[in-house]
Design an enzyme around this catalytic site. Structure first.
Site, PDB file in Angstrom:
ATOM      1  N   LEU A 104      48.816  41.893  36.450  1.00 37.52           N
ATOM      2  CA  LEU A 104      47.788  42.585  37.232  1.00 37.52           C
ATOM      3  C   LEU A 104      46.421  42.033  36.833  1.00 37.52           C
ATOM      4  O   LEU A 104      46.120  41.918  35.651  1.00 37.52           O
ATOM      5  CB  LEU A 104      47.808  44.088  36.956  1.00 37.52           C
ATOM      6  CG  LEU A 104      49.060  44.883  37.362  1.00 37.52           C
ATOM      7  CD1 LEU A 104      48.987  46.290  36.801  1.00 37.52           C
ATOM      8  CD2 LEU A 104      49.201  44.918  38.883  1.00 37.52           C
ATOM      9  N   HIS A 105      45.612  41.675  37.832  1.00 37.35           N
ATOM     10  CA  HIS A 105      44.258  41.220  37.499  1.00 37.35           C
ATOM     11  C   HIS A 105      43.236  41.502  38.597  1.00 37.35           C
ATOM     12  O   HIS A 105      42.041  41.407  38.356  1.00 37.35           O
ATOM     13  CB  HIS A 105      44.264  39.713  37.198  1.00 37.35           C
ATOM     14  CG  HIS A 105      44.408  38.857  38.430  1.00 37.35           C
ATOM     15  ND1 HIS A 105      45.615  38.659  39.047  1.00 37.35           N
ATOM     16  CD2 HIS A 105      43.485  38.172  39.161  1.00 37.35           C
ATOM     17  CE1 HIS A 105      45.442  37.871  40.099  1.00 37.35           C
ATOM     18  NE2 HIS A 105      44.162  37.576  40.201  1.00 37.35           N
ATOM     19  N   ARG A 106      43.693  41.890  39.798  1.00 39.85           N
ATOM     20  CA  ARG A 106      42.745  42.069  40.888  1.00 39.85           C
ATOM     21  C   ARG A 106      41.932  43.348  40.706  1.00 39.85           C
ATOM     22  O   ARG A 106      42.457  44.369  40.270  1.00 39.85           O
ATOM     23  CB  ARG A 106      43.473  42.091  42.241  1.00 39.85           C
ATOM     24  CG  ARG A 106      44.095  40.738  42.558  1.00 39.85           C
ATOM     25  CD  ARG A 106      44.487  40.590  44.001  1.00 39.85           C
ATOM     26  NE  ARG A 106      45.106  39.282  44.199  1.00 39.85           N
ATOM     27  CZ  ARG A 106      44.438  38.151  44.393  1.00 39.85           C
ATOM     28  NH1 ARG A 106      43.126  38.178  44.427  1.00 39.85           N
ATOM     29  NH2 ARG A 106      45.084  37.011  44.550  1.00 39.85           N
TER      30      ARG A 106
ATOM     31  N   ASP B 258      50.059  41.180  41.373  1.00 36.42           N
ATOM     32  CA  ASP B 258      49.079  41.185  42.462  1.00 36.42           C
ATOM     33  C   ASP B 258      48.553  39.769  42.680  1.00 36.42           C
ATOM     34  O   ASP B 258      47.524  39.549  43.295  1.00 36.42           O
ATOM     35  CB  ASP B 258      47.937  42.186  42.207  1.00 36.42           C
ATOM     36  CG  ASP B 258      47.196  41.941  40.902  1.00 36.42           C
ATOM     37  OD1 ASP B 258      47.424  40.889  40.261  1.00 36.42           O
ATOM     38  OD2 ASP B 258      46.384  42.802  40.512  1.00 36.42           O
TER      39      ASP B 258
END
Length: 361
Positions: free
Chosen positions: A208-210, A282
């Protein structure tokens, strides 16, 4: 022909590796072909940058602009100022940019203002989501690109819709998949494989990074706890991005199944992907790799710039709510993986096609 190749962030390094390899091979026949590699320094964490150069046998960059972090505007401006100096000191015939990060857009603009032709690898992909910085980078870059290299027929159609000259659009395949095929026999288990007692097909991978998923601390924690509960008795390996880690801080999460690990190099990460039961992410790029490897992928976004990973491949868009992810994941557990295939020209030869076409320009 002298080409300046630009890379700035993790996905860029994966994409330029096979292009450089293709240039090196072609130089044996065309000695006048040369390149200069520019690292903008957009990603400067060792595990997001240096490790990839070592593992993918990418030559040491001719220069590192060392722009590092900052706001969107600060980072883009810093790249443009530094890259302008680089091009004035080291003229070239062509600037080749890949992907959709800030470095891609900033260096394309700089090159065009110096009247240097621009090639965009992975041109034409669109999510339709203007809240994504990457979407703006794609549109701006493609609006001034001279030669477009695409991963799908859909990307070709997008470019034509935006007014690009069809004669300069070339459907060549996916350079990320070139890298995957070139390194499959080199991937290896990370050090924690035995520490966590991981077994093939008995764990999942989470990334997850967005901003929509990680920027708000409470909703991020709620999301992680929901995924942790959903996992049942499966372990989930979560290579945590430095930015996401900073948002969580020292907060005690009490997760039973999710194991936080440092960002992984390419060879360790692809080993984890190839041997896992499923991926929750994501990221757009990971959905491409899982498609080729036949791994079920659940993408926590409302849209994707890589629709072929869903229509042809193993990817499923699940939105950003944990409730929707749980529903779709439960159906997957009952019904099993969907029928999937590999998109056209994702055969490991995209980079060779790109160089052959450029030499004809």
């Amino acid at each position: 022909m002298k080409i300046t190749i630009v890379a700035g962030a993790r996905p860029n390094f994966i994409k330029i590796a096979p292009i450089i390899r293709a240039i090196e091979n072609k130089r044996k026949i065309v000695p006048t072909l040369s390149y200069r590699l520019v690292h903008t320094g957009q990603h400067y964490d060792k595990n997001l940058s240096d490790t990839f150069f070592t593992e993918l046998n990418i030559p040491k960059p001719d220069v590192n602009l060392e722009v590092k972090s900052g706001s969107q505007a600060e980072q883009t401006a810093a790249i443009m100022v530094a890259f302008e100096k680089e091009l004035l000191q080291n003229p070239c015939d062509l600037v080749l940019v890949v992907g959709d990060v800030n470095s891609t857009m900033a260096c394309a603009i700089t090159a065009k203002k110096l009247h240097i032709k621009v090639t965009h690898v992975e041109a034409g992909i669109r999510s339709g989501d203007m809240t994504m910085p990457e979407e703006i980078n794609r549109i701006v870059t493609d609006s001034i690109t001279d030669y477009f290299f695409t991963t799908s027929v859909t990307a070709n159609d997008n470019l034509i819709k935006y007014g690009a000259d069809a004669r300069n659009i070339h459907f060549v395949g996916n350079v990320m998949i070139d890298t995957l095929y070139q390194n499959l026999d080199r991937i290896s288990a990370p050090d924690f494989w035995e520490d966590f007692n991981l077994e093939k097909d008995h764990y999942m991978v989470l990334t997850l990074h967005r901003p929509a998923n990680v920027d708000e601390e409470n909703s991020l924690i709620e999301l992680l706890r929901g995924i942790d509960e959903m996992a049942g008795n499966r372990k989930i390996i979560f290579p945590i991005h430095p930015r996401t880690k900073a948002i969580l801080g020292e907060k005690k999460l009490d997760l039973k199944n999710i194991f936080l690990v440092a960002p992984q190099g390419y060879l360790h990460f692809m080993f984890l992907i190839k041997n896992c039961f499923a991926v929750i992410t994501d990221s757009g790029g990971i959905s491409e790799e899982t498609t080729v490897l036949g791994i079920p992928c659940f993408t926590m976004r409302n849209n994707t710039e890589r629709p072929e990973t869903e229509t042809i491949g193993t990817n499923t868009l699940v939105g950003t709510s944990i409730e929707n992810l749980k529903k779709i994941f439960e159906r997957f557990l009952i019904n099993g993986p969907k029928k999937a295939g590999i998109p056209e020209l994702w055969d490991g030869k995209a980079s060779e096609r790109i160089i052959d076409i450029l030499l004809q320009k």
